[in-house]
Scaffold this motif. Structure first.
Motif, PDB file in Angstrom:
ATOM      1  N   ILE A  16       5.838 -22.617 -37.897  1.00  0.00           N
ATOM      2  CA  ILE A  16       6.114 -22.909 -39.297  1.00  0.00           C
ATOM      3  C   ILE A  16       7.311 -23.862 -39.426  1.00  0.00           C
ATOM      4  O   ILE A  16       7.457 -24.544 -40.442  1.00  0.00           O
ATOM      5  CB  ILE A  16       6.373 -21.592 -40.085  1.00  0.00           C
ATOM      6  N   LEU A  17       8.146 -23.953 -38.378  1.00  0.00           N
ATOM      7  CA  LEU A  17       9.294 -24.864 -38.432  1.00  0.00           C
ATOM      8  C   LEU A  17       8.925 -26.285 -38.014  1.00  0.00           C
ATOM      9  O   LEU A  17       9.769 -27.169 -37.982  1.00  0.00           O
ATOM     10  CB  LEU A  17      10.436 -24.349 -37.553  1.00  0.00           C
ATOM     11  N   GLU A  59      22.863 -12.609 -49.220  1.00  0.00           N
ATOM     12  CA  GLU A  59      22.558 -13.569 -48.147  1.00  0.00           C
ATOM     13  C   GLU A  59      21.086 -13.515 -47.719  1.00  0.00           C
ATOM     14  O   GLU A  59      20.626 -14.385 -46.993  1.00  0.00           O
ATOM     15  CB  GLU A  59      23.492 -13.359 -46.953  1.00  0.00           C
ATOM     16  N   LYS A  61      15.168 -15.400 -48.146  1.00  0.00           N
ATOM     17  CA  LYS A  61      15.323 -15.797 -46.743  1.00  0.00           C
ATOM     18  C   LYS A  61      13.963 -15.931 -46.051  1.00  0.00           C
ATOM     19  O   LYS A  61      13.097 -15.072 -46.217  1.00  0.00           O
ATOM     20  CB  LYS A  61      16.158 -14.745 -46.027  1.00  0.00           C
ATOM     21  N   GLU A  62      13.805 -16.991 -45.298  1.00  0.00           N
ATOM     22  CA  GLU A  62      12.587 -17.312 -44.530  1.00  0.00           C
ATOM     23  C   GLU A  62      11.390 -17.665 -45.424  1.00  0.00           C
ATOM     24  O   GLU A  62      10.268 -17.732 -44.936  1.00  0.00           O
ATOM     25  CB  GLU A  62      12.201 -16.160 -43.580  1.00  0.00           C
ATOM     26  N   ILE A 120      21.539 -28.135 -47.763  1.00  0.00           N
ATOM     27  CA  ILE A 120      21.227 -29.051 -46.655  1.00  0.00           C
ATOM     28  C   ILE A 120      19.753 -28.894 -46.291  1.00  0.00           C
ATOM     29  O   ILE A 120      19.299 -27.792 -45.986  1.00  0.00           O
ATOM     30  CB  ILE A 120      22.104 -28.748 -45.423  1.00  0.00           C
ATOM     31  N   LYS A 163      16.667 -20.806 -44.465  1.00  0.00           N
ATOM     32  CA  LYS A 163      17.125 -20.033 -43.308  1.00  0.00           C
ATOM     33  C   LYS A 163      18.353 -19.184 -43.629  1.00  0.00           C
ATOM     34  O   LYS A 163      18.637 -18.224 -42.928  1.00  0.00           O
ATOM     35  CB  LYS A 163      17.439 -20.970 -42.132  1.00  0.00           C
ATOM     36  N   GLY A 164      19.113 -19.569 -44.656  1.00  0.00           N
ATOM     37  CA  GLY A 164      20.275 -18.748 -45.004  1.00  0.00           C
ATOM     38  C   GLY A 164      21.432 -19.592 -45.501  1.00  0.00           C
ATOM     39  O   GLY A 164      21.246 -20.732 -45.956  1.00  0.00           O
ATOM     40  N   TYR A 165      22.607 -19.014 -45.402  1.00  0.00           N
ATOM     41  CA  TYR A 165      23.794 -19.614 -46.024  1.00  0.00           C
ATOM     42  C   TYR A 165      24.989 -19.500 -45.090  1.00  0.00           C
ATOM     43  O   TYR A 165      25.313 -18.409 -44.610  1.00  0.00           O
ATOM     44  CB  TYR A 165      24.078 -18.858 -47.329  1.00  0.00           C
ATOM     45  N   LEU A 166      25.636 -20.641 -44.844  1.00  0.00           N
ATOM     46  CA  LEU A 166      26.930 -20.628 -44.147  1.00  0.00           C
ATOM     47  C   LEU A 166      27.945 -21.072 -45.203  1.00  0.00           C
ATOM     48  O   LEU A 166      28.242 -20.327 -46.102  1.00  0.00           O
ATOM     49  CB  LEU A 166      26.893 -21.551 -42.928  1.00  0.00           C
ATOM     50  N   ASP A 222      27.039 -23.726 -46.782  1.00  0.00           N
ATOM     51  CA  ASP A 222      26.004 -24.392 -47.570  1.00  0.00           C
ATOM     52  C   ASP A 222      24.674 -23.664 -47.329  1.00  0.00           C
ATOM     53  O   ASP A 222      24.514 -22.953 -46.346  1.00  0.00           O
ATOM     54  CB  ASP A 222      25.860 -25.851 -47.107  1.00  0.00           C
ATOM     55  N   LEU A 238      15.064 -25.705 -43.502  1.00  0.00           N
ATOM     56  CA  LEU A 238      14.490 -26.470 -42.396  1.00  0.00           C
ATOM     57  C   LEU A 238      13.060 -26.894 -42.710  1.00  0.00           C
ATOM     58  O   LEU A 238      12.416 -26.338 -43.602  1.00  0.00           O
ATOM     59  CB  LEU A 238      14.500 -25.631 -41.113  1.00  0.00           C
ATOM     60  N   LEU A 265      23.643 -19.879 -38.083  1.00  0.00           N
ATOM     61  CA  LEU A 265      22.537 -18.983 -38.422  1.00  0.00           C
ATOM     62  C   LEU A 265      21.630 -18.885 -37.202  1.00  0.00           C
ATOM     63  O   LEU A 265      21.082 -19.892 -36.745  1.00  0.00           O
ATOM     64  CB  LEU A 265      21.752 -19.540 -39.614  1.00  0.00           C
ATOM     65  N   ASN A 322      18.735 -17.628 -36.908  1.00  0.00           N
ATOM     66  CA  ASN A 322      17.302 -17.872 -37.161  1.00  0.00           C
ATOM     67  C   ASN A 322      16.997 -19.361 -37.367  1.00  0.00           C
ATOM     68  O   ASN A 322      15.857 -19.723 -37.628  1.00  0.00           O
ATOM     69  CB  ASN A 322      16.821 -17.076 -38.381  1.00  0.00           C
TER      70      ASN A 322
END
Lengths: 138, 182
Positions: free
Chosen positions: A25-26, A52, A56-57, A91, A118-121, A123, A127, B64, B66
């Motif tokens: 899927i990526l 968070e 997600k995903e 991003i 994918k999540g948060y850092l 930002d 993907l 991250l 994942n």
């Protein structure tokens, strides 16, 4: 002989299903896939700051102002920002098949990008993104 | 150091970045390689975040787990679901200090970064030889280090033990730019 043919058909069908299920899927083109939600960059960033695991995903469609286009790490990346949350970006690492010149975008315009969250850092990170639309073709 | 403490430190560094001389890397790349006679496994993560305090030489890196992209979907599935358990441990962090760092030097320098790498709730002290290279207004950190799988309590089934190296090679390159608060 007929029995063997049925087994062969069953095996081939199973193999096709397994291989299809293993498609990454990526990496695959998600252009034709429906997003689970359509959000603004602000809504996404606020949602991730609260939780968070927010979408997600999942495949999301995100609208924001394009502030930077770069090719860091050999990938085309779009960095978007919302109207209120100016210190954090969304991003979008674009699908590997998308290159500069394929799409007519310019910094400052409002775009909609679809990708896998994918999540948060600092930002939000999406993907395998594709460009859904720009304000030029609306 | 607990995950909460690491996140707090990262948050503090980001907050302070607006008030002191800090640089930020938003899209660093971390790759890892596992070489065995059975199988080679490679993966890369292009969205690694990093903050450096130029006054104190403190550095905090976060990624991250994942967001690693593998050659095969099945490798990614095993990595996320069985080995790293990214639903439980979504992030990995490195918090440390660049030893004898000369932030104003306009030529390349090679320094040791000492710090703690945390993944799956397990921490390991590391000393990483790092090239620090100014490129215009960017400061690019790059290097490589090795880490042992056993340090992170990763449960590998005996049947697959031969597929995964005991020591993993990790490469990184992170471009930092001045942090500007809007």
């Amino acid at each position: 002989m007929l029995h063997f043919r049925y087994i062969l058909i069953l095996f081939t069908t199973s193999l096709v299903l397994v291989l299809h299920g293993c498609e990454d899927i990526l990496k695959k083109d998600i252009s034709a896939m429906d997003p689970i939600a359509e959000l603004s960059a602000d809504e996404l960033l606020f949602g991730l700051e609260e939780d968070e695991n927010f979408y997600k995903e999942e495949i999301l469609s995100v609208e924001g102002s394009l502030v930077e286009v770069n090719t860091k790490n050999g990938n085309l990346n779009f960095l978007m920002r919302g109207n209120t949350n100016q210190n954090h970006y969304v991003i979008c690492e674009m699908n590997h098949s998308i290159t500069l010149g394929n799409k007519d975008v310019s910094e400052g315009e409002t775009i909609v990008v679809k990708g896998i969250l994918k999540g948060y850092l600092n930002d939000a990170v999406l993907l395998n993104c594709v460009l859904d639309k720009t304000n030029k073709n609306e | 150091m607990s995950r909460t403490a690491l996140l707090f430190l990262m948050g503090m560094l980001i907050y302070q970045a607006a008030h002191t001389q800090k640089i930020i890397g938003r899209q660093g790349q971390v790759s890892f390689f596992s070489y065995t006679s059975v199988e080679n496994i490679k993966a890369r993560n292009n969205q690694v975040s990093s903050i450096i305090d130029l006054n104190s030489s403190d550095i905090a890196v976060s990624m991250l787990m994942n967001a690693f992209v593998f050659e095969k979907a099945l490798m990614r599935e095993h990595f996320n679901e069985s080995y790293i358990e990214t639903d439980i441990y979504p992030k990995a962090s490195f918090v440390g200090k660049i030893m004898d760092f000369e932030p104003n030097q306009n030529t390349s320098q090679v320094k040791i970064i000492k710090g703690t790498f945390t993944m799956r709730g397990m921490s390991e002290e590391l000393e990483i030889k790092t090239k620090i290279e100014p490129q215009g207004n960017l400061l690019v950190l790059s290097g490589s280090f090795e880490t042992k799988v056993e340090a992170y309590d990763i449960n590998i089934p005996p049947l697959l033990a031969g597929n995964i190296a005991k020591t993993i090679t990790v490469d990184f390159i992170i471009e930092h730019e001045p942090y500007v608060e809007n």
